[in-house]
Design a protein around this motif. Structure first.
Motif, mmCIF file in Angstrom:
data_model
loop_
_atom_site.group_PDB
_atom_site.id
_atom_site.type_symbol
_atom_site.label_atom_id
_atom_site.label_comp_id
_atom_site.label_asym_id
_atom_site.label_seq_id
_atom_site.Cartn_x
_atom_site.Cartn_y
_atom_site.Cartn_z
ATOM 1 N N TYR A 25 1.266 -1.157 0.422
ATOM 2 C CA TYR A 25 0.373 -0.042 0.124
ATOM 3 C C TYR A 25 0.671 1.089 -0.034
ATOM 4 C CZ TYR A 25 -3.728 -2.936 1.194
ATOM 5 O OH TYR A 25 -4.524 -3.921 1.112
ATOM 6 N N TYR A 26 0.364 2.517 -0.792
ATOM 7 C CA TYR A 26 1.155 3.347 -0.549
ATOM 8 C C TYR A 26 0.393 4.684 -0.455
ATOM 9 C CZ TYR A 26 4.453 0.406 -3.197
ATOM 10 O OH TYR A 26 5.410 -0.341 -3.338
ATOM 11 N N ILE A 27 0.560 5.417 0.562
ATOM 12 C CA ILE A 27 0.383 7.153 0.329
ATOM 13 C C ILE A 27 0.602 8.318 -0.225
ATOM 14 C CG2 ILE A 27 -0.623 8.645 2.058
ATOM 15 C CD1 ILE A 27 -1.753 6.532 3.785
ATOM 16 N N ALA A 28 0.367 8.660 -1.110
ATOM 17 C CA ALA A 28 1.453 10.532 -0.910
ATOM 18 C C ALA A 28 0.457 11.593 -0.486
ATOM 19 C CB ALA A 28 1.262 10.025 -3.293
ATOM 20 N N THR A 29 1.108 12.528 -0.197
ATOM 21 C CA THR A 29 0.551 13.454 0.504
ATOM 22 C C THR A 29 1.471 14.900 -0.502
ATOM 23 O OG1 THR A 29 1.871 14.070 2.231
ATOM 24 C CG2 THR A 29 0.364 12.954 2.345
ATOM 25 N N SER A 30 0.214 16.580 0.335
ATOM 26 C CA SER A 30 0.748 17.600 -0.697
ATOM 27 C C SER A 30 1.659 17.943 0.136
ATOM 28 C CB SER A 30 -0.448 18.352 -0.757
ATOM 29 O OG SER A 30 -1.327 17.920 -1.693
ATOM 30 N N THR A 31 2.654 18.469 -0.288
ATOM 31 C CA THR A 31 3.750 19.257 -0.064
ATOM 32 C C THR A 31 4.611 20.843 0.080
ATOM 33 O OG1 THR A 31 5.385 18.247 -1.702
ATOM 34 C CG2 THR A 31 4.992 17.529 0.616
ATOM 35 N N PHE A 32 3.755 20.896 -1.110
ATOM 36 C CA PHE A 32 3.059 22.780 -0.675
ATOM 37 C C PHE A 32 4.295 23.197 -1.343
ATOM 38 C CE2 PHE A 32 -0.451 20.809 1.158
ATOM 39 C CZ PHE A 32 -1.489 22.029 0.437
ATOM 40 N N GLU A 33 5.019 23.864 -0.653
ATOM 41 C CA GLU A 33 5.847 25.313 -1.075
ATOM 42 C C GLU A 33 7.860 24.691 -0.477
ATOM 43 O OE1 GLU A 33 5.286 27.415 3.039
ATOM 44 O OE2 GLU A 33 3.896 26.196 1.029
ATOM 45 N N TRP A 34 7.095 22.954 -0.046
ATOM 46 C CA TRP A 34 8.944 22.162 0.565
ATOM 47 C C TRP A 34 9.446 21.688 -0.935
ATOM 48 C CZ3 TRP A 34 10.590 24.171 4.936
ATOM 49 C CH2 TRP A 34 10.036 24.718 6.362
ATOM 50 N N PHE A 35 10.776 21.124 -0.431
ATOM 51 C CA PHE A 35 11.550 20.862 -1.380
ATOM 52 C C PHE A 35 11.953 19.313 -0.563
ATOM 53 C CE2 PHE A 35 14.287 19.194 -5.047
ATOM 54 C CZ PHE A 35 13.529 19.772 -5.895
ATOM 55 N N PRO A 36 12.509 18.375 -1.197
ATOM 56 C CA PRO A 36 12.077 17.395 -2.685
ATOM 57 C C PRO A 36 10.400 17.247 -2.282
ATOM 58 C CG PRO A 36 12.605 15.769 -1.334
ATOM 59 C CD PRO A 36 12.966 17.189 -0.754
ATOM 60 N N GLY A 37 8.879 16.985 -3.643
ATOM 61 C CA GLY A 37 7.601 17.190 -3.578
ATOM 62 C C GLY A 37 7.547 15.648 -3.289
ATOM 63 N N VAL A 38 6.358 15.571 -2.984
ATOM 64 C CA VAL A 38 5.378 14.807 -2.622
ATOM 65 C C VAL A 38 5.897 13.469 -1.995
ATOM 66 C CG1 VAL A 38 3.984 12.586 -3.769
ATOM 67 C CG2 VAL A 38 4.240 15.120 -5.419
ATOM 68 N N GLN A 39 5.670 13.806 -0.887
ATOM 69 C CA GLN A 39 5.637 13.165 0.331
ATOM 70 C C GLN A 39 5.203 11.352 0.178
ATOM 71 O OE1 GLN A 39 7.954 14.043 3.489
ATOM 72 N NE2 GLN A 39 5.563 13.628 5.116
ATOM 73 N N LEU A 40 5.890 10.406 0.061
ATOM 74 C CA LEU A 40 5.645 8.982 -0.079
ATOM 75 C C LEU A 40 5.440 8.052 1.185
ATOM 76 C CD1 LEU A 40 6.879 8.425 -3.777
ATOM 77 C CD2 LEU A 40 4.971 9.177 -3.295
ATOM 78 N N TYR A 41 4.081 7.175 1.336
ATOM 79 C CA TYR A 41 4.585 6.653 2.469
ATOM 80 C C TYR A 41 4.728 4.777 2.228
ATOM 81 C CZ TYR A 41 4.357 10.487 5.385
ATOM 82 O OH TYR A 41 4.691 11.482 5.846
ATOM 83 N N HIS A 42 4.698 3.878 2.377
ATOM 84 C CA HIS A 42 4.240 2.339 2.402
ATOM 85 C C HIS A 42 4.523 2.166 3.717
ATOM 86 C CE1 HIS A 42 6.162 -1.485 2.079
ATOM 87 N NE2 HIS A 42 5.562 -1.573 1.007
ATOM 88 N N SER A 43 3.345 0.705 3.095
ATOM 89 C CA SER A 43 2.490 -0.347 4.094
ATOM 90 C C SER A 43 1.869 -1.264 3.692
ATOM 91 C CB SER A 43 1.191 0.656 4.957
ATOM 92 O OG SER A 43 0.308 0.227 6.248
ATOM 93 N N LYS A 44 1.721 -2.639 4.665
ATOM 94 C CA LYS A 44 1.742 -3.531 4.684
ATOM 95 C C LYS A 44 0.774 -4.098 4.841
ATOM 96 C CE LYS A 44 5.376 -5.998 2.293
ATOM 97 N NZ LYS A 44 5.221 -6.655 0.529
ATOM 98 N N ASP A 45 -0.021 -3.328 6.057
ATOM 99 C CA ASP A 45 -1.002 -3.742 6.470
ATOM 100 C C ASP A 45 -2.067 -2.672 7.573
ATOM 101 O OD1 ASP A 45 -0.025 -2.263 8.301
ATOM 102 O OD2 ASP A 45 0.748 -3.377 10.232
ATOM 103 N N LEU A 46 -2.066 -1.593 6.628
ATOM 104 C CA LEU A 46 -2.593 0.114 6.429
ATOM 105 C C LEU A 46 -2.958 0.865 8.182
ATOM 106 C CD1 LEU A 46 -6.217 -1.027 4.701
ATOM 107 C CD2 LEU A 46 -4.244 0.440 3.433
ATOM 108 N N ALA A 47 -1.838 -0.052 9.100
ATOM 109 C CA ALA A 47 -1.856 0.681 10.049
ATOM 110 C C ALA A 47 -0.575 1.205 10.257
ATOM 111 C CB ALA A 47 -2.072 -0.680 10.988
ATOM 112 N N ASN A 48 0.778 0.644 9.681
ATOM 113 C CA ASN A 48 1.967 1.178 9.697
ATOM 114 C C ASN A 48 2.783 1.476 8.714
ATOM 115 O OD1 ASN A 48 2.769 -0.111 13.050
ATOM 116 N ND2 ASN A 48 1.914 -1.965 11.875
#
Length: 523
Positions: A25-48
């Motif tokens: 599972y992956y999630i991408a979130t907004s980063t606005f004026e901060w670099f590098p752009g697009v914060q990405l997360y990874h999970s195997k169980d949706l909780a962690n």
């Protein structure tokens, strides 16, 4: 029964787009004026969730110099088809006033960890792009329509146009497929297919107290779309005392076992206010389908749950990030971002002095161009932050230290400068009004190093300083963390408080400061 604690991504993590590929599972979130752009997360169980490398690492993908605060990256959207990951994002160059100067881009990768391709310019008709991959192999771009004309709603509905992956461009007619409900401010489209219907999930009501998630469906991709008769699926409007506020902008994912979850924006304001320095966070809700094919929150009602049932997946925790970063690694940790510009050797080094982060002073905290700041998110209502700095300013135009930063209008800065001797004190900006707290300033001429500390206790922030890290002295009085919030003073920003190490040299001589470590402890 195991539960998912909300929010799942604490601190400034809005506009989450969620994706499952096989067991990941992956999630991408907004980063606005901060670099590098697009914060990405990874999970195997949706909780962690673990932070993985940001997507947009190069200026050729994202040039934020001159972008306004709370401009830049809005609402990234991730999708997957035939071995390729797709990431769409909006780069907003102007956000206040009647116009929105923006472009929507597409990048691709064979792995969510990158590298990501050079961007393809898609359009600029409105923000919140999403790419839908249909069963017949066609691909479709959705985005909201921005309408600046007098007498028109600024949020002019959801647009649909086909994307040609071979020619890497949009093609065919542009269709307006949905205008939203009486809630208004319709944006953030996500399209998916289930049981012969195309389902369109949109955000409505703006990002504040009226935020909501609304579902519509059609038997044809180009509509007409019929709104869920019991809309919205989720909202916290009308429930000002509920712990999770501003709930909306949802995205859906189906697990391997056929369970459905919605990730969404939320905020946890201080009681009796709309202020939260942690910014907009990401939560997750278990959903179910009714017999007539509409989506509902599994626990009933429209309010997001503080805890969601865990899916039927094996728990998969990740190692906790150490509280202390000694800056021994050859590159910055993934938890850090820089303001508008990449971390380049011209102003930042982790190798010139082993075990130290060296920052060369550049422009002021009010700049939209070349600041020297390395920052991480504030993620807890109670925490302590500490650093040790070595610095030898020789002019009042040179400063360095520890900053709690929302934007150039609102920040608190514990800094060392030269002004008839070495001085350590707090400067701040509140709604753009600059202030130096001279009454509590310390004379630190004899100090060989500067230990700087901050303690956050709910709405209160207190700075401390020490020459040896053993004996600490408070610097200035308690400060209001509510000022580092999206809606403070009616400014309607979109980020959250960042904790930064920074240096300025307004003489242009690049005087450097060396930071030995950074400690961030919750509680």
């Amino acid at each position: 029964m195991p539960v998912i604690q909300n929010p799942i991504l604490t601190g400034f993590n809005p506009d989450a787009s969620i994706l499952r590929v096989d067991d990941d599972y992956y999630i991408a979130t907004s980063t606005f004026e901060w670099f590098p752009g697009v914060q990405l997360y990874h999970s195997k169980d949706l909780a962690n969730w673990e932070l993985i490398p940001h997507a947009l690492q190069r200026i050729s993908q994202l040039d934020l110099r001159g972008n306004p605060s709370s401009g830049g990256i809005w609402a990234p959207a991730i999708s997957y088809d035939n071995g390729i990951y797709y990431l769409l994002y909006t780069d907003v160059k102007a956000r206040k006033g009647v116009y929105k100067d923006l472009c929507n881009y597409l990048v691709t990768a064979e792995d969510m960890n990158g590298p990501w391709s050079e961007p393809i310019l898609l359009n600029g008709s409105g923000f919140d792009p999403y790419l839908f991959h249909d069963d017949d192999g066609t691909k479709w771009l959705l985005n909201m329509q921005w309408d600046f004309r007098d007498g028109q709603s600024r949020f002019g509905g959801i647009l649909l146009q086909q994307y040609d992956p071979l020619e890497q461009r949009l093609t065919g007619p542009i269709r307006k497929i949905y205008e939203g409900t009486d809630i208004g401010v319709t944006e953030g489209p996500q399209l998916f297919k289930r049981d012969g219907y195309y389902y369109l999930l949109v955000a409505e009501g703006g990002t504040g107290i009226n935020h909501a998630a609304t579902l519509a469906r059609s038997s044809r991709i180009d509509g007409p779309y019929v709104t869920d008769p019991d809309y919205p699926v989720m909202t916290t409007r009308g429930n000002a005392d509920y712990p999770l506020q501003n709930a909306g902008h949802g995205m859906l994912v189906e697990t391997q076992q056929g369970e459905w979850y919605m990730c969404h924006i939320c905020s946890r304001p201080f009681p009796g206010t709309n202020l939260n320095p942690l910014g907009r966070e990401t939560s997750l809700q278990r959903c179910v389908w009714t017999e007539d094919g509409w989506l509902r929150l599994a626990h009933g009602g429209r309010l997001p749950a503080l805890e969601a049932p865990s899916p039927e997946l094996a728990p998969h925790p990740f190692p906790e990030q150490p509280a202390k970063d000694d800056f021994d690694a050859p590159s910055l940790g993934l938890q850090y971002q820089t303001l508008r510009v990449p971390a380049e050797e011209s102003w930042l080094s982790l190798s010139e002095r082993q075990g130290f982060l060296r920052l060369r002073g550049r422009e002021s905290l009010h700049s939209w161009n070349r600041q020297s700041m390395v920052a991480r998110r504030l993620q807890h209502f109670r925490c302590t932050v500490e650093t040790r700095m070595e610095y030898e300013p020789d002019h009042f135009m040179q400063m360095a230290g520890l900053v709690f930063y929302y934007d150039e209008q609102d920040y608190y800065y514990l800094r060392i400068t030269e002004d008839g001797g070495r001085k350590l004190g707090v400067v701040s900006s509140n709604g753009g009004k600059y202030k130096e707290d001279r009454t509590s300033e310390l004379s630190v001429d004899g100090w060989s190093a500067y230990y700087l500390k901050a303690a956050v206790n709910e709405r209160l922030l207190q700075f401390y300083a020490s020459p040896d890290g053993l004996q600490w002295e408070a610097v200035g009085g308690e400060l209001d963390m509510g000022a580092l919030s999206d809606e403070y003073g009616g400014k309607l920003g979109f980020t959250g408080a960042m904790i930064g190490l920074c240096a300025q040299d307004l003489n242009g001589t690049g005087k450097h400061a060396d930071f030995d470590y950074l400690i961030y402890k919750s509680g």
